[in-house]
Design a protein around this motif. Sequence first.
Motif, mmCIF file in Angstrom:
data_model
loop_
_atom_site.group_PDB
_atom_site.id
_atom_site.type_symbol
_atom_site.label_atom_id
_atom_site.label_comp_id
_atom_site.label_asym_id
_atom_site.label_seq_id
_atom_site.Cartn_x
_atom_site.Cartn_y
_atom_site.Cartn_z
ATOM 1 N N SER A 118 -0.327 -3.709 8.082
ATOM 2 C CA SER A 118 0.597 -4.153 8.111
ATOM 3 C C SER A 118 2.023 -4.170 7.312
ATOM 4 C CB SER A 118 0.420 -5.451 8.674
ATOM 5 O OG SER A 118 1.034 -6.382 8.624
ATOM 6 N N LEU A 119 0.992 -4.479 6.106
ATOM 7 C CA LEU A 119 2.418 -4.838 4.774
ATOM 8 C C LEU A 119 3.369 -3.264 4.489
ATOM 9 C CD1 LEU A 119 -0.223 -6.556 2.457
ATOM 10 C CD2 LEU A 119 1.848 -7.279 3.105
ATOM 11 N N LEU A 120 2.899 -2.416 4.840
ATOM 12 C CA LEU A 120 3.261 -0.863 4.949
ATOM 13 C C LEU A 120 4.555 -0.604 5.034
ATOM 14 C CD1 LEU A 120 3.497 1.690 3.201
ATOM 15 C CD2 LEU A 120 2.190 2.897 4.854
ATOM 16 N N GLN A 121 4.060 -1.146 6.604
ATOM 17 C CA GLN A 121 5.184 -0.844 7.839
ATOM 18 C C GLN A 121 5.826 -2.056 7.550
ATOM 19 O OE1 GLN A 121 2.979 -1.841 11.182
ATOM 20 N NE2 GLN A 121 5.147 -0.384 12.827
ATOM 21 N N SER A 122 5.487 -3.216 7.060
ATOM 22 C CA SER A 122 6.871 -4.067 6.848
ATOM 23 C C SER A 122 7.534 -3.996 5.813
ATOM 24 C CB SER A 122 6.813 -5.381 6.493
ATOM 25 O OG SER A 122 5.665 -6.315 6.083
ATOM 26 N N ALA A 132 7.933 8.294 0.712
ATOM 27 C CA ALA A 132 6.342 9.198 1.590
ATOM 28 C C ALA A 132 5.420 8.737 0.837
ATOM 29 C CB ALA A 132 6.892 10.486 1.612
ATOM 30 N N ARG A 133 5.511 8.370 -1.256
ATOM 31 C CA ARG A 133 4.817 8.550 -1.882
ATOM 32 C C ARG A 133 3.286 6.958 -2.112
ATOM 33 N NH1 ARG A 133 6.004 11.522 -6.566
ATOM 34 N NH2 ARG A 133 7.001 13.589 -5.956
ATOM 35 N N VAL A 134 4.984 5.900 -1.904
ATOM 36 C CA VAL A 134 3.965 4.693 -1.438
ATOM 37 C C VAL A 134 3.296 4.712 -0.382
ATOM 38 C CG1 VAL A 134 3.987 2.249 -0.581
ATOM 39 C CG2 VAL A 134 5.851 3.050 -2.358
ATOM 40 N N THR A 135 3.441 5.680 1.126
ATOM 41 C CA THR A 135 2.426 5.808 2.526
ATOM 42 C C THR A 135 1.266 6.149 1.655
ATOM 43 O OG1 THR A 135 4.146 5.780 3.611
ATOM 44 C CG2 THR A 135 2.650 6.446 4.236
ATOM 45 N N ASN A 182 -2.728 11.847 -8.440
ATOM 46 C CA ASN A 182 -1.663 11.889 -9.983
ATOM 47 C C ASN A 182 -0.151 13.079 -8.524
ATOM 48 O OD1 ASN A 182 -2.273 9.950 -12.092
ATOM 49 N ND2 ASN A 182 -4.062 11.655 -12.500
ATOM 50 N N GLN A 183 -1.418 13.975 -8.011
ATOM 51 C CA GLN A 183 0.079 15.215 -7.427
ATOM 52 C C GLN A 183 -0.016 14.486 -6.181
ATOM 53 O OE1 GLN A 183 -3.777 17.570 -6.013
ATOM 54 N NE2 GLN A 183 -3.576 18.954 -7.616
ATOM 55 N N GLN A 184 -0.147 13.468 -4.875
ATOM 56 C CA GLN A 184 0.018 12.877 -3.869
ATOM 57 C C GLN A 184 1.464 11.791 -4.115
ATOM 58 O OE1 GLN A 184 -2.702 12.494 -1.042
ATOM 59 N NE2 GLN A 184 -3.905 13.725 -1.779
ATOM 60 N N VAL A 185 1.132 11.069 -5.371
ATOM 61 C CA VAL A 185 1.608 10.003 -5.342
ATOM 62 C C VAL A 185 3.176 9.504 -6.930
ATOM 63 C CG1 VAL A 185 1.577 7.631 -5.960
ATOM 64 C CG2 VAL A 185 0.271 8.519 -4.981
ATOM 65 N N CYS A 186 2.146 10.908 -8.613
ATOM 66 C CA CYS A 186 2.743 11.006 -9.304
ATOM 67 C C CYS A 186 3.498 12.251 -9.823
ATOM 68 C CB CYS A 186 2.209 10.021 -9.921
ATOM 69 S SG CYS A 186 0.441 8.487 -9.966
ATOM 70 N N GLY A 187 3.202 12.329 -8.591
ATOM 71 C CA GLY A 187 3.862 14.180 -9.175
ATOM 72 C C GLY A 187 5.516 14.274 -9.679
#
Length: 204
Positions: A118-122, A132-135, A182-187
Amino acid sequence: MRLNTPLSSSISKMVLAIVLSVSLLATGCSSQWISVALADLPVLTAMTLNIGTLITTLESGKQLSSAEATAIQNISAQASRDLNLLAALYNDYKANPNVNTIQKIKSVITDINQNLPSLLQSAHINDPILSARVTAGVNLILTTVASFAALIPQTPTMPTAQKRTGQNLPVPQASELKKQWNQQVCGAGGGEALSSAFSSCAVR
């Protein structure tokens, strides 16, 4: 008069062995679902805190609006609160196993599954790469918590359909969690400024 024949003695020993085996199996499963969660939860909590670090870095560089920063910080703060509460409940259960604590654990997991999407959608993050990284980060938290739920022991009060939900979900080890994060969010990606900011959110 009770006859203690070799056959009856053999059957008694076999039954006792089965009971002991089942008891040991149940104990092992019980300790496993707790130890797995307690190993992964500190990593998940570090992830949520590092989202906050990432946003602070981006906000100071004027790379996202105050509204976006606040929205993402809200995700980080809510996830951190929920995960800390979940860890406390797992520790409570480890110290004093009871059905009430299991129900509280399930309730917190349900809250996480509702609150974070819910927070992500808003949040309405404009930058597609940051979004995309936060998701990806939120989804990694959600799938890991869902794997915890699949390991929770069945209780007599649970409906049959609920008992079967989420079974056979793989639970990543803490090292694998860090690697995925680290790969999906911080790369690296999204230009020099974003890549530099992403590197600040890596979990060591």
